[in-house]
Every structure is written in structure tokens, then in C-alpha cells.
Design a protein around this motif. Structure first.
Motif, PDB file in Angstrom:
ATOM      1  N   ALA A  76      13.812  15.634  -3.753  1.00 11.94           N
ATOM      2  CA  ALA A  76      14.152  14.303  -3.340  1.00 11.94           C
ATOM      3  C   ALA A  76      12.996  13.634  -2.739  1.00 11.94           C
ATOM      4  CB  ALA A  76      15.366  14.404  -2.257  1.00 11.94           C
ATOM      5  N   GLY A  77      12.928  12.391  -2.821  1.00  4.53           N
ATOM      6  CA  GLY A  77      12.037  11.475  -2.175  1.00  4.53           C
ATOM      7  C   GLY A  77      10.982  10.943  -3.048  1.00  4.53           C
ATOM      8  N   LEU A  78       9.845  10.560  -2.782  1.00  3.72           N
ATOM      9  CA  LEU A  78       8.910   9.913  -3.639  1.00  3.72           C
ATOM     10  C   LEU A  78       8.428  11.251  -4.779  1.00  3.72           C
ATOM     11  CD1 LEU A  78       6.736   7.830  -4.217  1.00  3.72           C
ATOM     12  CD2 LEU A  78       5.152   8.906  -2.657  1.00  3.72           C
ATOM     13  N   ARG A  79       8.501  10.597  -5.864  1.00  7.75           N
ATOM     14  CA  ARG A  79       8.439  11.555  -6.848  1.00  7.75           C
ATOM     15  C   ARG A  79       6.749  12.011  -7.240  1.00  7.75           C
ATOM     16  NH1 ARG A  79      11.553  12.820 -12.271  1.00  7.75           N
ATOM     17  NH2 ARG A  79      10.142  13.633 -13.561  1.00  7.75           N
ATOM     18  N   HIS A  80       6.050  10.609  -7.374  1.00  3.78           N
ATOM     19  CA  HIS A  80       4.487  11.003  -7.701  1.00  3.78           C
ATOM     20  C   HIS A  80       4.054   9.453  -7.532  1.00  3.78           C
ATOM     21  CE1 HIS A  80       6.129  10.011 -11.858  1.00  3.78           C
ATOM     22  NE2 HIS A  80       5.250   8.994 -11.813  1.00  3.78           N
ATOM     23  N   ARG A  97       5.084  19.212   3.251  1.00  2.43           N
ATOM     24  CA  ARG A  97       6.046  18.572   2.580  1.00  2.43           C
ATOM     25  C   ARG A  97       6.349  18.915   1.264  1.00  2.43           C
ATOM     26  NH1 ARG A  97       7.085  12.183   3.262  1.00  2.43           N
ATOM     27  NH2 ARG A  97       5.839  12.721   4.980  1.00  2.43           N
ATOM     28  N   VAL A  98       7.591  19.113   0.860  1.00  3.22           N
ATOM     29  CA  VAL A  98       7.890  19.415  -0.664  1.00  3.22           C
ATOM     30  C   VAL A  98       7.543  18.552  -1.605  1.00  3.22           C
ATOM     31  CG1 VAL A  98       9.838  19.939  -2.185  1.00  3.22           C
ATOM     32  CG2 VAL A  98      10.050  20.766   0.293  1.00  3.22           C
ATOM     33  N   SER A  99       6.832  18.891  -2.615  1.00  4.42           N
ATOM     34  CA  SER A  99       6.025  18.103  -3.547  1.00  4.42           C
ATOM     35  C   SER A  99       6.306  18.288  -5.052  1.00  4.42           C
ATOM     36  CB  SER A  99       4.711  17.595  -3.099  1.00  4.42           C
ATOM     37  OG  SER A  99       4.000  18.977  -3.609  1.00  4.42           O
ATOM     38  N   PRO A 119      -5.506  17.222  -3.646  1.00  2.39           N
ATOM     39  CA  PRO A 119      -6.187  18.502  -2.979  1.00  2.39           C
ATOM     40  C   PRO A 119      -4.571  19.031  -2.097  1.00  2.39           C
ATOM     41  CG  PRO A 119      -7.838  17.195  -2.793  1.00  2.39           C
ATOM     42  CD  PRO A 119      -6.750  16.408  -3.345  1.00  2.39           C
ATOM     43  N   ASP A 120      -3.948  18.363  -1.894  1.00  3.60           N
ATOM     44  CA  ASP A 120      -2.747  18.767  -0.962  1.00  3.60           C
ATOM     45  C   ASP A 120      -1.580  19.022  -1.752  1.00  3.60           C
ATOM     46  OD1 ASP A 120      -3.316  19.068   1.598  1.00  3.60           O
ATOM     47  OD2 ASP A 120      -4.113  16.801   1.581  1.00  3.60           O
ATOM     48  N   GLY A 121      -1.471  18.885  -3.075  1.00  2.00           N
ATOM     49  CA  GLY A 121      -0.463  19.218  -4.248  1.00  2.00           C
ATOM     50  C   GLY A 121       0.400  18.121  -4.587  1.00  2.00           C
ATOM     51  N   LEU A 122      -0.091  16.842  -4.137  1.00  2.00           N
ATOM     52  CA  LEU A 122       0.814  15.431  -4.413  1.00  2.00           C
ATOM     53  C   LEU A 122       0.580  15.257  -5.814  1.00  2.00           C
ATOM     54  CD1 LEU A 122       2.165  12.867  -3.479  1.00  2.00           C
ATOM     55  CD2 LEU A 122      -0.364  11.867  -3.389  1.00  2.00           C
ATOM     56  N   PRO A 123       1.611  15.134  -6.720  1.00  2.00           N
ATOM     57  CA  PRO A 123       1.747  14.801  -8.045  1.00  2.00           C
ATOM     58  C   PRO A 123       1.121  13.570  -8.153  1.00  2.00           C
ATOM     59  CG  PRO A 123       3.618  15.549  -7.395  1.00  2.00           C
ATOM     60  CD  PRO A 123       2.967  15.152  -6.089  1.00  2.00           C
ATOM     61  N   ILE A 124       0.134  13.390  -9.206  1.00  4.36           N
ATOM     62  CA  ILE A 124      -0.575  12.159  -9.533  1.00  4.36           C
ATOM     63  C   ILE A 124      -0.381  12.166 -11.098  1.00  4.36           C
ATOM     64  CG2 ILE A 124      -2.687  10.928  -9.751  1.00  4.36           C
ATOM     65  CD1 ILE A 124      -3.252  11.959  -7.077  1.00  4.36           C
ATOM     66  N   GLU A 125       0.068  10.967 -11.672  1.00  7.71           N
ATOM     67  CA  GLU A 125       0.257  10.873 -13.009  1.00  7.71           C
ATOM     68  C   GLU A 125      -1.026   9.835 -13.324  1.00  7.71           C
ATOM     69  OE1 GLU A 125       3.348   8.921 -16.146  1.00  7.71           O
ATOM     70  OE2 GLU A 125       4.012   8.776 -14.117  1.00  7.71           O
ATOM     71  N   MET A 126      -1.736  10.012 -14.693  1.00 11.72           N
ATOM     72  CA  MET A 126      -2.351   8.859 -15.306  1.00 11.72           C
ATOM     73  C   MET A 126      -1.675   8.547 -16.564  1.00 11.72           C
ATOM     74  SD  MET A 126      -5.376   8.589 -13.946  1.00 11.72           S
ATOM     75  CE  MET A 126      -6.313   9.389 -12.702  1.00 11.72           C
ATOM     76  N   TYR A 127      -1.444   7.145 -16.540  1.00 11.12           N
ATOM     77  CA  TYR A 127      -0.514   6.568 -17.628  1.00 11.12           C
ATOM     78  C   TYR A 127      -1.304   5.554 -18.237  1.00 11.12           C
ATOM     79  CZ  TYR A 127       3.632   4.721 -19.873  1.00 11.12           C
ATOM     80  OH  TYR A 127       5.025   4.465 -20.592  1.00 11.12           O
ATOM     81  N   GLU A 128      -1.449   5.734 -19.592  1.00  9.60           N
ATOM     82  CA  GLU A 128      -2.035   4.828 -20.428  1.00  9.60           C
ATOM     83  C   GLU A 128      -1.525   3.629 -20.774  1.00  9.60           C
ATOM     84  OE1 GLU A 128      -4.632   6.954 -23.476  1.00  9.60           O
ATOM     85  OE2 GLU A 128      -3.318   5.640 -24.919  1.00  9.60           O
ATOM     86  N   VAL A 129      -2.523   2.412 -20.630  1.00  7.24           N
ATOM     87  CA  VAL A 129      -1.657   0.980 -20.903  1.00  7.24           C
ATOM     88  C   VAL A 129      -2.617   0.439 -22.153  1.00  7.24           C
ATOM     89  CG1 VAL A 129      -0.512   0.697 -18.639  1.00  7.24           C
ATOM     90  CG2 VAL A 129      -2.916   0.064 -18.935  1.00  7.24           C
ATOM     91  N   HIS A 188       0.858  -1.205  -0.199  1.00  9.31           N
ATOM     92  CA  HIS A 188       0.006  -0.019   0.015  1.00  9.31           C
ATOM     93  C   HIS A 188       0.874   1.219   0.073  1.00  9.31           C
ATOM     94  CE1 HIS A 188       0.559  -0.245   4.443  1.00  9.31           C
ATOM     95  NE2 HIS A 188       0.649   0.846   4.386  1.00  9.31           N
ATOM     96  N   ILE A 189       0.108   2.383  -0.336  1.00  9.36           N
ATOM     97  CA  ILE A 189       0.888   3.571  -0.021  1.00  9.36           C
ATOM     98  C   ILE A 189       0.169   4.320   0.958  1.00  9.36           C
ATOM     99  CG2 ILE A 189       1.468   6.027  -1.549  1.00  9.36           C
ATOM    100  CD1 ILE A 189       1.447   3.744  -4.210  1.00  9.36           C
ATOM    101  N   ALA A 190       0.875   5.278   1.581  1.00  5.81           N
ATOM    102  CA  ALA A 190       0.024   5.761   2.635  1.00  5.81           C
ATOM    103  C   ALA A 190       0.137   7.219   2.446  1.00  5.81           C
ATOM    104  CB  ALA A 190       0.640   5.764   4.239  1.00  5.81           C
TER     105      ALA A 190
END
Length: 128
Positions: free
Chosen positions: A73-77, A66-68, A118-128, A8-10
Motif C-alpha cells: 500500500a502507498g506509493l507504488r513506484h 519503509r516497505v517498498s 540504492p534503497d530499494g525504491l522501485p523505478i520504472e523506465m517507460y518508452e514513449v 516534485h517528489i521527495a
């Protein structure tokens, strides 16, 4: 040691109700369990992606920022697989979510785009 998969991802959010709505109503994740932990003044929401438990959404009183930025550095997205990036962008637009222009991965030829929670966490949608 043999890792099998990511369990999981928290994600810690600053406004629980806003983030809960975003992840469930906008992105369509399903709630598996929601608990309030009185001693920590914290909600824990277990969310499933396509029936598979993958994300824990937490609330805590006054979480530090947190820097996003994508290159910090750290989790990218966080990235989700989708059948159609165009349809996903259209859906997000209907909910007031702004996405970056659709790009094409130079190595795979697949389409993708980014947006933020809503908190600025980068999210990617990737087509498969």
C-alpha cells in the motif's frame, strides 16, 4: 481547486552520497541546488529531469525503513519516460544496475522495465 501538475517528489535515502551518485551519475539528473540543514543534520538536494525541477533527495539520521514491494500500500513506484528502454537498460547495466526483463504494456503496446534505487525504491523506465 485546479491541480496543474506534480511539483516534485521527495525521496529520503539511507546513504546520501550513494544515492546522490545514483541519481546524478547513473540516471543523469542535474543538480539545481544542494543545501545542508545543520539543525536537522540533513541534506536537501534539488534535482531536475530534462531541465525541469522534479525530485528532492533528502538525508536524515537513521531514517526508518519503509516497505517498498511493488504491491505494498502507498506509493507504488517512480516512473521516467525514455526514448529507448533497451538503451536505458544497457546504460544501467554498465553501472551495475540490474533490471527486470523488458515487458510490453498490454494496453499501450509500449515497452517498460523496473529496477531499484540504492534503497530499494522501485523505478520504472517507460518508452514513449
Amino acid at each position: 481547486m485546479k491541480l496543474k501538475r506534480i511539483h516534485h517528489i521527495a525521496i529520503i535515502c539511507s546513504n546520501y552520497e550513494v544515492s546522490k551518485c545514483f541519481y546524478t551519475e547513473v540516471l543523469g539528473l542535474t543538480i539545481q541546488q544542494e543545501v545542508y540543514r545543520e539543525e536537522r543534520q540533513s541534506y536537501k538536494l534539488d534535482l531536475a529531469v530534462d531541465g525541469l525541477y522534479q525530485i528532492e533527495l533528502f538525508s536524515f539520521p537513521d531514517p526508518p525503513a519503509r516497505v517498498s514491494r511493488p504491491e505494498a500500500a502507498g506509493l507504488r513506484h517512480l516512473a521516467f519516460e525514455v526514448d529507448s528502454v533497451e538503451q536505458s537498460v544497457e546504460h544501467l547495466s554498465l553501472h551495475g544496475v540490474v533490471t527486470e526483463p523488458i515487458r510490453v504494456d498490454e494496453f499501450t503496446g509500449k515497452k517498460f522495465t523496473f529496477f531499484s534505487d540504492p534503497d530499494g525504491l522501485p523505478i520504472e523506465m517507460y518508452e514513449v
